[in-house]
Design a protein around this motif. Structure first.
Motif, PDB file in Angstrom:
ATOM      1  N   THR A 123      38.327  39.798  33.370  1.00 54.86           N
ATOM      2  CA  THR A 123      37.069  40.366  32.882  1.00 54.86           C
ATOM      3  C   THR A 123      36.005  40.460  33.974  1.00 54.86           C
ATOM      4  OG1 THR A 123      36.316  38.173  32.170  1.00 54.86           O
ATOM      5  CG2 THR A 123      37.472  39.521  30.547  1.00 54.86           C
ATOM      6  N   SER A 124      36.182  39.720  35.065  1.00 59.70           N
ATOM      7  CA  SER A 124      35.184  39.766  36.144  1.00 59.70           C
ATOM      8  C   SER A 124      35.158  41.120  36.836  1.00 59.70           C
ATOM      9  CB  SER A 124      35.463  38.662  37.175  1.00 59.70           C
ATOM     10  OG  SER A 124      36.678  38.918  37.880  1.00 59.70           O
ATOM     11  N   ILE A 125      36.225  41.891  36.708  1.00 61.40           N
ATOM     12  CA  ILE A 125      36.279  43.209  37.356  1.00 61.40           C
ATOM     13  C   ILE A 125      35.098  44.069  36.912  1.00 61.40           C
ATOM     14  CG2 ILE A 125      37.568  45.388  37.417  1.00 61.40           C
ATOM     15  CD1 ILE A 125      40.132  43.805  37.515  1.00 61.40           C
ATOM     16  N   LEU A 126      34.806  44.075  35.605  1.00 65.95           N
ATOM     17  CA  LEU A 126      33.681  44.853  35.089  1.00 65.95           C
ATOM     18  C   LEU A 126      32.475  43.969  34.785  1.00 65.95           C
ATOM     19  CD1 LEU A 126      35.457  47.438  32.732  1.00 65.95           C
ATOM     20  CD2 LEU A 126      34.474  47.833  34.998  1.00 65.95           C
ATOM     21  N   ASP A 127      32.471  42.755  35.335  1.00 69.52           N
ATOM     22  CA  ASP A 127      31.352  41.824  35.177  1.00 69.52           C
ATOM     23  C   ASP A 127      31.017  41.601  33.706  1.00 69.52           C
ATOM     24  OD1 ASP A 127      29.446  40.071  36.151  1.00 69.52           O
ATOM     25  OD2 ASP A 127      27.883  41.612  36.335  1.00 69.52           O
ATOM     26  N   LEU A 128      32.057  41.329  32.918  1.00 70.93           N
ATOM     27  CA  LEU A 128      31.880  41.057  31.492  1.00 70.93           C
ATOM     28  C   LEU A 128      31.787  39.549  31.266  1.00 70.93           C
ATOM     29  CD1 LEU A 128      34.637  43.440  30.041  1.00 70.93           C
ATOM     30  CD2 LEU A 128      32.210  43.945  30.374  1.00 70.93           C
ATOM     31  N   THR A 129      30.930  39.151  30.343  1.00 71.37           N
ATOM     32  CA  THR A 129      30.840  37.755  29.929  1.00 71.37           C
ATOM     33  C   THR A 129      31.289  37.663  28.478  1.00 71.37           C
ATOM     34  OG1 THR A 129      28.975  37.354  31.418  1.00 71.37           O
ATOM     35  CG2 THR A 129      29.312  35.779  29.628  1.00 71.37           C
ATOM     36  N   ILE A 130      32.276  36.821  28.227  1.00 74.25           N
ATOM     37  CA  ILE A 130      32.853  36.716  26.882  1.00 74.25           C
ATOM     38  C   ILE A 130      32.654  35.305  26.330  1.00 74.25           C
ATOM     39  CG2 ILE A 130      34.998  36.790  25.549  1.00 74.25           C
ATOM     40  CD1 ILE A 130      35.951  39.028  27.370  1.00 74.25           C
ATOM     41  N   ILE A 180      42.919  51.057  27.742  1.00 75.48           N
ATOM     42  CA  ILE A 180      42.348  51.608  28.971  1.00 75.48           C
ATOM     43  C   ILE A 180      42.510  50.561  30.063  1.00 75.48           C
ATOM     44  CG2 ILE A 180      40.195  52.256  30.120  1.00 75.48           C
ATOM     45  CD1 ILE A 180      39.326  53.531  27.481  1.00 75.48           C
ATOM     46  N   HIS A 181      43.057  50.989  31.186  1.00 72.72           N
ATOM     47  CA  HIS A 181      43.313  50.089  32.310  1.00 72.72           C
ATOM     48  C   HIS A 181      42.290  50.345  33.412  1.00 72.72           C
ATOM     49  CE1 HIS A 181      47.395  48.828  30.872  1.00 72.72           C
ATOM     50  NE2 HIS A 181      47.235  49.948  30.184  1.00 72.72           N
ATOM     51  N   VAL A 182      41.827  49.264  34.040  1.00 79.23           N
ATOM     52  CA  VAL A 182      40.841  49.361  35.113  1.00 79.23           C
ATOM     53  C   VAL A 182      41.288  48.472  36.261  1.00 79.23           C
ATOM     54  CG1 VAL A 182      38.425  49.128  35.767  1.00 79.23           C
ATOM     55  CG2 VAL A 182      39.016  49.644  33.391  1.00 79.23           C
ATOM     56  N   VAL A 183      41.329  49.046  37.475  1.00 81.65           N
ATOM     57  CA  VAL A 183      41.634  48.276  38.672  1.00 81.65           C
ATOM     58  C   VAL A 183      40.530  48.527  39.690  1.00 81.65           C
ATOM     59  CG1 VAL A 183      43.071  50.120  39.641  1.00 81.65           C
ATOM     60  CG2 VAL A 183      43.397  47.754  40.414  1.00 81.65           C
ATOM     61  N   GLN A 184      40.181  47.465  40.416  1.00 86.43           N
ATOM     62  CA  GLN A 184      39.084  47.566  41.384  1.00 86.43           C
ATOM     63  C   GLN A 184      39.612  47.983  42.744  1.00 86.43           C
ATOM     64  OE1 GLN A 184      36.738  43.974  41.771  1.00 86.43           O
ATOM     65  NE2 GLN A 184      34.883  45.204  41.899  1.00 86.43           N
ATOM     66  N   GLY A 185      38.828  48.813  43.443  1.00 85.59           N
ATOM     67  CA  GLY A 185      39.223  49.240  44.775  1.00 85.59           C
ATOM     68  C   GLY A 185      39.396  48.057  45.717  1.00 85.59           C
ATOM     69  N   GLY A 186      40.517  48.047  46.446  1.00 85.45           N
ATOM     70  CA  GLY A 186      40.792  46.970  47.385  1.00 85.45           C
ATOM     71  C   GLY A 186      41.260  45.687  46.740  1.00 85.45           C
ATOM     72  N   GLY A 187      41.371  45.669  45.407  1.00 89.54           N
ATOM     73  CA  GLY A 187      41.762  44.446  44.701  1.00 89.54           C
ATOM     74  C   GLY A 187      43.193  44.504  44.215  1.00 89.54           C
ATOM     75  N   THR A 188      43.624  43.395  43.598  1.00 87.60           N
ATOM     76  CA  THR A 188      44.996  43.305  43.100  1.00 87.60           C
ATOM     77  C   THR A 188      45.054  43.012  41.612  1.00 87.60           C
ATOM     78  OG1 THR A 188      45.078  40.953  43.698  1.00 87.60           O
ATOM     79  CG2 THR A 188      45.887  42.530  45.332  1.00 87.60           C
ATOM     80  N   MET A 220      43.750  43.312  37.455  1.00 91.57           N
ATOM     81  CA  MET A 220      43.500  44.426  36.542  1.00 91.57           C
ATOM     82  C   MET A 220      42.837  43.918  35.278  1.00 91.57           C
ATOM     83  SD  MET A 220      46.283  47.158  34.973  1.00 91.57           S
ATOM     84  CE  MET A 220      46.723  47.750  36.608  1.00 91.57           C
ATOM     85  N   LEU A 221      42.109  44.814  34.629  1.00 98.64           N
ATOM     86  CA  LEU A 221      41.540  44.576  33.306  1.00 98.64           C
ATOM     87  C   LEU A 221      42.016  45.684  32.387  1.00 98.64           C
ATOM     88  CD1 LEU A 221      37.896  43.733  32.309  1.00 98.64           C
ATOM     89  CD2 LEU A 221      38.856  45.899  31.553  1.00 98.64           C
ATOM     90  N   ARG A 222      42.215  45.340  31.117  1.00 98.69           N
ATOM     91  CA  ARG A 222      42.494  46.385  30.145  1.00 98.69           C
ATOM     92  C   ARG A 222      41.710  46.077  28.866  1.00 98.69           C
ATOM     93  NH1 ARG A 222      48.294  46.083  27.078  1.00 98.69           N
ATOM     94  NH2 ARG A 222      48.085  43.982  26.194  1.00 98.69           N
ATOM     95  N   PHE A 223      41.339  47.154  28.161  1.00 96.10           N
ATOM     96  CA  PHE A 223      40.581  46.971  26.930  1.00 96.10           C
ATOM     97  C   PHE A 223      40.893  48.107  25.964  1.00 96.10           C
ATOM     98  CE2 PHE A 223      37.851  49.697  29.516  1.00 96.10           C
ATOM     99  CZ  PHE A 223      37.308  50.591  28.600  1.00 96.10           C
TER     100      PHE A 223
END
Length: 532
Positions: free
Chosen positions: A431-438, A398-406, A408-411
């Motif tokens: 990982t900061s796109i979805l505010d994940l802490t790993i 699953i790919h995630v891109v933030q509005g106005g950003g460049t 990407m995150l995938r999981f």
């Protein structure tokens, strides 16, 4: 506005039109054996479980009201039980999807109800259960009511996935639903649309459905008709309101006809918060408190109530404030797709149709019917800085891109990282796109501003067939199509941020605690409490 409120408004609109045209005739009523079979077989020695779902009830309103001693019923239940302000809702945060998760114990990839509106590739139809009056008029009253009244429980809700009503029936327990959106059970019932609905719709005069032992659904199903006068008239949304729900529950309590498990849905608060926006001081919560007090008093006293029953009170979703119109708070999706053939509400899909929009307030599904424009559509959307996220699936990822950003995150599922719900994930890139802490050393994953976001996003993207994007708006903004309901200066929900996702949970009358604070986990908890 909740789905139940919207259906009630639609019914009222139809009735007003027919009264004006002189087409109104008195219909037949159907009496059912609900009151004969509903009473618990275990008698008074076993505690009954009453689940009260208050649409758009938010923790800050409860906490502010209790602190200012304005909510005595809430205060009593909290002082004599457990209170949590961080239970995670389903996604999208729309009542019909949330209720499906609550009563099946699954996310949308399991129960198959993707949202209040979504596109069926099998039927080539935009499914809408009642998002708003203008959109209903454009789509057609007939298909909206048919989907909401017949198909939602009859075929759309995964028939292979048991509801709590079906599981409790197999265990020999009696159940009931009052104004619940999702009610599929094992007992036969007849919904009886009023006679004035027959002319403008293709709904049959009677609709056979399966539900719990006791099923009340406003004017469509009133087991107390002829026994108790309930608020179900023209000015009361045909019984789809709090007073109807509370009066029906009070009757069962006072007449010692409570089932082992009773679901009570209270829709009224949602409308007020949509209009005024979320606030720590909400007058509707004080009215809700008085209604809770009447339920407690129907047992004789609050103390007696908790001796005879377990009370569980929850909200279904929160809301985020929507900016005023002058701040361009409404993101008109259709205008972003100028130059493409986007399905118009009420039109049929043709060979020329390139895209379909299914808007769920602050969240939307965007469908690529040609299977060659998904990347283009994603680029158009994430270029708008008011968009929070655009997400899609490619194989297992699953790919995630933030509005106005460049970045990407995938999981994907089943990786080396474990979250607090014991779910395993692989996560790559930003990982900061979805505010994940790993924590790589401990192989742990924690969530920040977006609770349980990986599982909830996975559930939405695997909820139904099709080539589509999941789109969410940033706080303060909402998505819209041609006739979608909008709430500038008010409140909206649909997305997966904390404001829309974290809801209150009050448990009184039992020491049992849920394993996880998620709506999707409440079904297992309820089964334990009912069968203890």
């Amino acid at each position: 506005m909740s789905m139940l409120n919207k259906i009630g408004l639609i019914l009222t609109m139809i009735l007003l039109c027919l009264v004006a045209s002189g087409c109104l005739k008195q219909g037949q009523t159907t009496r059912e054996p609900d009151l004969i079979r509903v009473k618990s077989l275990k008698g008074r020695e076993s505690k009954k479980v009453i689940l009260i779902v208050a649409d758009s009830l938010m923790p800050q309103a409860i906490e502010n009201g209790v602190a200012n001693q304005k909510l005595p019923a809430f205060q009593y239940l909290i002082q004599h039980g457990q209170y949590y302000n961080n239970m995670v809702s389903s996604f999208p945060t729309m009542s019909v999807t949330i209720d499906s998760s609550l009563l099946t114990g699954a996310y949308p990839d399991g129960h198959r109800i993707p949202g209040l509106t979504w596109y069926s590739t099998e039927d080539q139809e935009l499914i809408n259960y009642g998002t708003g009056p203008l959109e209903v008029v454009r789509l057609g009253i007939d298909p909206v009511l048919t989907n909401a009244v017949i198909h939602l429980n009859g075929s759309h809700l995964n028939p292979q996935l048991p509801t709590i009503y079906e599981e409790l029936a197999r265990l020999g327990r009696r159940t009931g639903s009052i104004n619940g959106l999702i009610y599929r059970g094992t007992e036969s019932h007849t919904l009886s649309p009023p006679a004035w609905m027959h002319a403008p719709t293709s709904l049959p005069k009677s609709i056979k459905v399966k539900g719990p032992d006791f099923l009340a659904l406003g004017s469509l199903a009133d087991p107390l008709k002829g026994i108790a006068k309930l608020p179900d008239g023209l000015t009361r949304r045909m019984g789809l309101n709090n007073d109807f729900s509370v009066a029906t529950a009070n009757y069962l309590i006072r007449n010692r006809k409570l089932p082992d498990f009773l679901y009570v849905y209270l829709p009224d608060l949602d409308k007020q918060i949509h209009k005024q926006g979320p606030s720590p001081e909400v007058k509707g919560v004080q009215e809700l408190d008085r209604q809770l007090q009447s339920l407690l008093d129907s047992f004789g006293s609050p103390k007696e109530a908790l001796q005879q029953a377990v009370f569980i009170v929850i909200g279904d979703s929160g809301m985020t404030p929507i900016l005023p119109k002058q701040d361009q708070s409404v993101i008109d999706l259709r205008s972003l797709f100028k130059g493409y053939n986007v399905l118009q509400p009420g039109d049929q899909v043709s060979e020329k149709t390139e895209a379909v929009l299914a808007v769920n307030e602050t969240m939307a599904y965007v469908y690529d019917l040609k299977s060659d424009k998904l990347d283009t559509f994603a680029g158009i959307l994430h270029a708008d800085p008011r968009i929070d996220f655009v997400s899609w699936k490619e194989g297992d990822w699953i790919h995630v891109v933030q509005g106005g950003g460049t970045t990407m995150l995938r999981f994907k599922k089943d990786g080396p990282l474990t979250d607090l719900y014991r779910q395993n994930w692989s996560v790559d890139q930003d990982t900061s796109i979805l505010d994940l802490t790993i924590d790589t050393a401990q192989r742990k994953l924690d969530y920040g501003r977006y609770p349980d976001v990986l599982r909830r996003l996975y559930g939405a993207l695997h909820s139904h067939p099709g080539n589509f994007l999941v789109v969410t708006a940033k706080p303060g903004y909402e998505l819209a199509d041609t006739s979608s309901p909008t709430h500038p200066g008010g409140g909206g929900h649909g997305s997966f941020g904390k404001e829309e996702s974290l809801v209150p949970l009050i448990i009184s009358g039992t020491e049992k605690r849920p394993q996880h604070l998620r709506i999707v986990d409440l079904k297992d908890f309820l089964l334990q409490v009912v069968t203890q």
